[in-house]
Design a protein around this motif. Sequence first.
Motif, PDB file in Angstrom:
ATOM      1  N   GLN A 120      27.341  42.505  49.797  1.00 54.49           N
ATOM      2  CA  GLN A 120      27.715  41.630  48.708  1.00 54.49           C
ATOM      3  C   GLN A 120      26.910  40.305  48.796  1.00 54.49           C
ATOM      4  O   GLN A 120      26.551  39.738  47.797  1.00 54.49           O
ATOM      5  CB  GLN A 120      29.258  41.645  48.502  1.00 54.49           C
ATOM      6  CG  GLN A 120      29.546  40.681  47.083  1.00 54.49           C
ATOM      7  CD  GLN A 120      31.029  41.033  46.929  1.00 54.49           C
ATOM      8  OE1 GLN A 120      31.536  41.849  47.283  1.00 54.49           O
ATOM      9  NE2 GLN A 120      31.642  39.885  46.219  1.00 54.49           N
ATOM     10  N   ASP A 128      34.923  45.522  43.032  1.00 53.67           N
ATOM     11  CA  ASP A 128      34.849  45.836  41.490  1.00 53.67           C
ATOM     12  C   ASP A 128      36.065  45.439  40.912  1.00 53.67           C
ATOM     13  O   ASP A 128      37.345  46.001  41.395  1.00 53.67           O
ATOM     14  CB  ASP A 128      35.044  47.659  41.648  1.00 53.67           C
ATOM     15  CG  ASP A 128      34.912  48.168  40.084  1.00 53.67           C
ATOM     16  OD1 ASP A 128      34.907  47.070  39.242  1.00 53.67           O
ATOM     17  OD2 ASP A 128      34.917  49.272  40.012  1.00 53.67           O
ATOM     18  N   PRO A 129      35.785  44.374  39.898  1.00 53.01           N
ATOM     19  CA  PRO A 129      36.925  43.856  39.373  1.00 53.01           C
ATOM     20  C   PRO A 129      37.766  44.850  38.371  1.00 53.01           C
ATOM     21  O   PRO A 129      38.959  44.451  37.984  1.00 53.01           O
ATOM     22  CB  PRO A 129      36.507  42.610  38.437  1.00 53.01           C
ATOM     23  CG  PRO A 129      34.972  43.144  38.398  1.00 53.01           C
ATOM     24  CD  PRO A 129      34.640  43.765  39.508  1.00 53.01           C
ATOM     25  N   THR A 130      37.297  46.069  38.091  1.00 49.26           N
ATOM     26  CA  THR A 130      37.974  47.138  37.279  1.00 49.26           C
ATOM     27  C   THR A 130      38.718  48.058  38.105  1.00 49.26           C
ATOM     28  O   THR A 130      39.062  49.099  37.445  1.00 49.26           O
ATOM     29  CB  THR A 130      36.839  47.649  36.294  1.00 49.26           C
ATOM     30  OG1 THR A 130      35.930  48.520  37.261  1.00 49.26           O
ATOM     31  CG2 THR A 130      36.238  46.652  35.601  1.00 49.26           C
ATOM     32  N   ARG A 160      44.764  42.332  37.806  1.00 48.40           N
ATOM     33  CA  ARG A 160      43.120  41.751  37.535  1.00 48.40           C
ATOM     34  C   ARG A 160      43.156  41.515  36.091  1.00 48.40           C
ATOM     35  O   ARG A 160      43.432  42.357  35.466  1.00 48.40           O
ATOM     36  CB  ARG A 160      42.052  42.894  37.812  1.00 48.40           C
ATOM     37  CG  ARG A 160      42.136  43.190  39.439  1.00 48.40           C
ATOM     38  CD  ARG A 160      41.147  44.084  39.996  1.00 48.40           C
ATOM     39  NE  ARG A 160      41.122  44.623  41.184  1.00 48.40           N
ATOM     40  CZ  ARG A 160      40.562  44.167  42.296  1.00 48.40           C
ATOM     41  NH1 ARG A 160      39.923  42.836  42.241  1.00 48.40           N
ATOM     42  NH2 ARG A 160      40.812  44.943  43.539  1.00 48.40           N
ATOM     43  N   GLY A 172      39.502  40.262  33.630  1.00 49.60           N
ATOM     44  CA  GLY A 172      38.310  39.771  33.594  1.00 49.60           C
ATOM     45  C   GLY A 172      37.303  40.092  34.902  1.00 49.60           C
ATOM     46  O   GLY A 172      37.833  41.019  35.899  1.00 49.60           O
ATOM     47  N   PRO A 173      36.323  39.331  34.921  1.00 46.47           N
ATOM     48  CA  PRO A 173      35.460  39.505  36.228  1.00 46.47           C
ATOM     49  C   PRO A 173      35.859  39.030  37.620  1.00 46.47           C
ATOM     50  O   PRO A 173      35.100  39.180  38.447  1.00 46.47           O
ATOM     51  CB  PRO A 173      33.775  39.091  35.703  1.00 46.47           C
ATOM     52  CG  PRO A 173      34.675  37.906  34.900  1.00 46.47           C
ATOM     53  CD  PRO A 173      35.736  38.325  34.302  1.00 46.47           C
ATOM     54  N   LEU A 175      37.089  37.776  41.256  1.00 49.01           N
ATOM     55  CA  LEU A 175      37.788  38.420  42.290  1.00 49.01           C
ATOM     56  C   LEU A 175      38.503  37.600  43.373  1.00 49.01           C
ATOM     57  O   LEU A 175      37.979  36.416  43.340  1.00 49.01           O
ATOM     58  CB  LEU A 175      36.403  39.213  43.236  1.00 49.01           C
ATOM     59  CG  LEU A 175      35.548  40.317  42.595  1.00 49.01           C
ATOM     60  CD1 LEU A 175      34.367  40.787  42.998  1.00 49.01           C
ATOM     61  CD2 LEU A 175      36.797  41.588  42.255  1.00 49.01           C
ATOM     62  N   GLU A 204      40.194  32.620  42.730  1.00 48.51           N
ATOM     63  CA  GLU A 204      39.162  33.477  42.340  1.00 48.51           C
ATOM     64  C   GLU A 204      38.105  33.212  41.787  1.00 48.51           C
ATOM     65  O   GLU A 204      38.002  31.897  41.582  1.00 48.51           O
ATOM     66  CB  GLU A 204      39.690  34.606  41.160  1.00 48.51           C
ATOM     67  CG  GLU A 204      41.205  35.214  41.601  1.00 48.51           C
ATOM     68  CD  GLU A 204      41.867  35.811  40.142  1.00 48.51           C
ATOM     69  OE1 GLU A 204      41.971  36.962  40.324  1.00 48.51           O
ATOM     70  OE2 GLU A 204      42.459  35.026  39.495  1.00 48.51           O
ATOM     71  N   THR A 217      33.968  34.388  40.461  1.00 51.64           N
ATOM     72  CA  THR A 217      32.859  35.112  39.662  1.00 51.64           C
ATOM     73  C   THR A 217      31.465  34.632  39.669  1.00 51.64           C
ATOM     74  O   THR A 217      31.461  33.180  39.584  1.00 51.64           O
ATOM     75  CB  THR A 217      33.142  35.913  38.429  1.00 51.64           C
ATOM     76  OG1 THR A 217      32.354  36.879  37.892  1.00 51.64           O
ATOM     77  CG2 THR A 217      33.142  34.785  37.388  1.00 51.64           C
ATOM     78  N   THR A 244      27.827  33.947  37.527  1.00 52.93           N
ATOM     79  CA  THR A 244      27.211  34.334  36.284  1.00 52.93           C
ATOM     80  C   THR A 244      25.746  33.925  36.611  1.00 52.93           C
ATOM     81  O   THR A 244      25.465  33.285  37.563  1.00 52.93           O
ATOM     82  CB  THR A 244      27.830  33.585  35.210  1.00 52.93           C
ATOM     83  OG1 THR A 244      27.308  32.381  35.322  1.00 52.93           O
ATOM     84  CG2 THR A 244      29.462  33.718  35.094  1.00 52.93           C
TER      85      THR A 244
END
Length: 304
Positions: A2, A178-180, A202, A204-205, A207, A223, A225, A227
């Motif tokens: 990552q 994986d945020p989902t 959780r 949204g995106p 982490l 947290e 993310t 972009t």
Amino acid sequence: MQRRFERKLIRACLPLFLLIACVAPAAQTEPVVQVDSVLTWSHPAPWFGGFSGVEVNADGTRLTAVSDRGRVVQARMVREAGHLVALELEENAPLKGADGKALRGQMRDAEALARDGRGHLYISFEHDHHVARLSPESGVTTPLPRHDDFAKFAPNAGMETLAAHPDGRLFAAPEGGDPTSGPIPLYAFDGTAWTIAAEIPRHGPFLPVDADFAEDGTLYLLERTITPLGFRSRIRSFDLTAPGLGEITLLTSGPGQYDNLEALSTWQDAAGQTRLTLLSDDNFFVMQRNEVVELILAKPGFEG
């Protein structure tokens, strides 16, 4: 890995980063925090950077940080009229194992720092997922027992958060890739063993990258993310004793508003205000910076 992906994304988006450095976006911040200080911390040493864990002492005059390249540093926090204006590096040491030998390679990848009520420091590692007691002067780390789940964490998505509760327990959570992938497990260590104390929802995106407890037991979770226009950060607070965990979103930043904020420390100033000190990981990349952001929780009636 990552972190390797993050670096590739940063380089791919370099023209956009240059643009947003010149035209900063408006903050997307709920009226519950006040931005008090934003500054860049620099030092010429080649090991300086990559900070991913931080602890500020009780009166906001001293900072201890750890980097993901195996270094613990201590610095004086210079303030004018209460506002943070500079950091002065005072001490540093390479992280070492319990045998006193310097940690190497992925084994030195420290990700979070926590100080308990007795003043003891603890550090979390990913890749070799575990939490250890830390001596900041010598850099020696002494591992604590592990939960069976720790061995299942992805190589570069493990023990990103570490926080000490006022009751003495340590809390840790993995970043996860994986945020989902469902709620975030929050592990608690009572001095003997780890258990899952709660599950953080959780949204949204984002982490998790760090956390800390205030004196009243409120948990603050940082947290992040990534972009194409830059990093975004979010801070949520939780009451672990409340139904639904009493979740409140305190801040959600716009793309590129701040750098790669990865570290969080909570403390209370002389005026009784709760402050959040945040520190970024520059990934040792020229287009990033070691940024220090200090926020104050707004009192009722505050208008940002």
